[in-house]
Design a protein around this motif. Structure first.
Motif, PDB file in Angstrom:
ATOM      1  N   LEU A 113       0.802  -1.210   0.000  1.00 46.21           N
ATOM      2  CA  LEU A 113       0.000   0.000   0.000  1.00 46.21           C
ATOM      3  C   LEU A 113       0.841   1.269   0.000  1.00 46.21           C
ATOM      4  N   ASP A 116       0.916   3.980  -2.962  1.00 44.93           N
ATOM      5  CA  ASP A 116      -0.290   4.806  -3.065  1.00 44.93           C
ATOM      6  C   ASP A 116      -0.422   5.755  -1.882  1.00 44.93           C
ATOM      7  N   ALA A 117      -0.064   5.312  -0.692  1.00 48.98           N
ATOM      8  CA  ALA A 117      -0.110   6.200   0.468  1.00 48.98           C
ATOM      9  C   ALA A 117       0.850   7.381   0.278  1.00 48.98           C
ATOM     10  N   ARG A 132      -7.507   3.534  -5.334  1.00 50.10           N
ATOM     11  CA  ARG A 132      -6.891   2.194  -5.277  1.00 50.10           C
ATOM     12  C   ARG A 132      -6.826   1.653  -3.855  1.00 50.10           C
ATOM     13  N   LEU A 133      -6.840   2.541  -2.884  1.00 51.69           N
ATOM     14  CA  LEU A 133      -6.752   2.100  -1.483  1.00 51.69           C
ATOM     15  C   LEU A 133      -8.103   1.714  -0.882  1.00 51.69           C
ATOM     16  N   ARG A 134      -9.182   2.000  -1.581  1.00 44.98           N
ATOM     17  CA  ARG A 134     -10.493   1.728  -0.986  1.00 44.98           C
ATOM     18  C   ARG A 134     -10.699   0.249  -0.682  1.00 44.98           C
ATOM     19  N   PHE A 137      -8.514  -0.907   2.257  1.00 36.59           N
ATOM     20  CA  PHE A 137      -9.022  -0.303   3.488  1.00 36.59           C
ATOM     21  C   PHE A 137     -10.226  -1.078   4.023  1.00 36.59           C
ATOM     22  N   LEU A 167       0.198   4.022   6.754  1.00 38.69           N
ATOM     23  CA  LEU A 167      -1.071   4.694   6.498  1.00 38.69           C
ATOM     24  C   LEU A 167      -1.068   6.155   6.922  1.00 38.69           C
ATOM     25  N   ALA A 170      -1.231   8.393   4.062  1.00 37.44           N
ATOM     26  CA  ALA A 170      -2.520   8.517   3.369  1.00 37.44           C
ATOM     27  C   ALA A 170      -3.504   9.405   4.105  1.00 37.44           C
TER      28      ALA A 170
END
Length: 208
Positions: A113, A116-117, A132-134, A137, A167, A170
């Motif tokens: 992750l 993207d974070a 993309r993180l949904r 998560f 995280l 993010a």
């Protein structure tokens, strides 16, 4: 002092430094800066950096963080944190092989992750990164609900440190967290810990 942790805190060095502070360890923090942040990292008056021969003798990869524990040298932020927790024990450490496996699993999962974070905190197409993180998560939110708000054994451990620090990057995507209440409560609790706050004060005192 036998334990040394190398790397400025505006880097992934936050992870092992936070872990060491949670464990109450006596350690020397050596603030090695990233060479790319310097105009001339080879200049005679340049601070210790990832291109410095003195640091390359510790980590030939030229990456931070790194650790020297009385002659035992280790690289990679997750590995260092897991090692320190394993060596010093207590509630922060995995209690058995199953928990150790889970701690490694969540660290590797978090690595997936991180790009993207980072894209979110660095404002590089953050909307696409957040999209993309949904799905992951949703997975994490369910795991935290099932695990009593933590990743291992219903208690705060090194696994929480490692993943919470991924995280953190993010967090500017506030909607991601607001839609996942277990993640929001978990990261809020992690960041309320005195050791995290002490580490962040040291980080904020460093040059930007």
């Amino acid at each position: 002092m036998p334990l040394k942790l190398y790397g400025v805190l505006r880097s992934r060095a936050t992870r092992p430094v936070w872990t060491a502070m949670e464990l109450g360890l006596d350690f020397e923090h050596v603030p090695v800066i990233q060479a790319y942040r310097l105009k001339d990292p080879a200049a005679p008056d340049a601070p210790l950096n990832t291109a410095s021969p003195a640091f390359r003798a510790v980590n030939a990869n030229g990456l931070i963080p790194a650790m020297d524990d009385d002659g035992f040298v280790l690289h990679e932020s997750f590995a260092i944190g897991l090692y320190l927790a394993r060596k010093h024990g207590g509630p922060l450490a995995p209690r058995d092989a199953k928990e150790e496996g889970l701690a490694v699993m969540w660290a590797l999962w978090g690595m997936g992750l991180e790009a993207d974070a980072l894209a979110i905190v660095q404002k590089r197409e953050p909307e696409a990164a957040a999209a993309r993180l949904r799905a992951p998560f949703a997975v994490l939110d369910a795991a935290l609900a099932e695990g009593g708000g933590h990743l291992l054994g219903g208690r705060f451990t090194v696994a929480d440190i490692n993943l919470a620090e991924v995280l953190r990057y993010a967090q500017p995507a506030t909607a991601l967290f607001e839609k996942r209440p277990h993640i929001q409560a978990w990261i809020t609790a992690c960041q309320a810990r005195p050791a995290f706050q002490a580490m962040m004060r040291k980080r904020e005192a460093e040059p930007a």
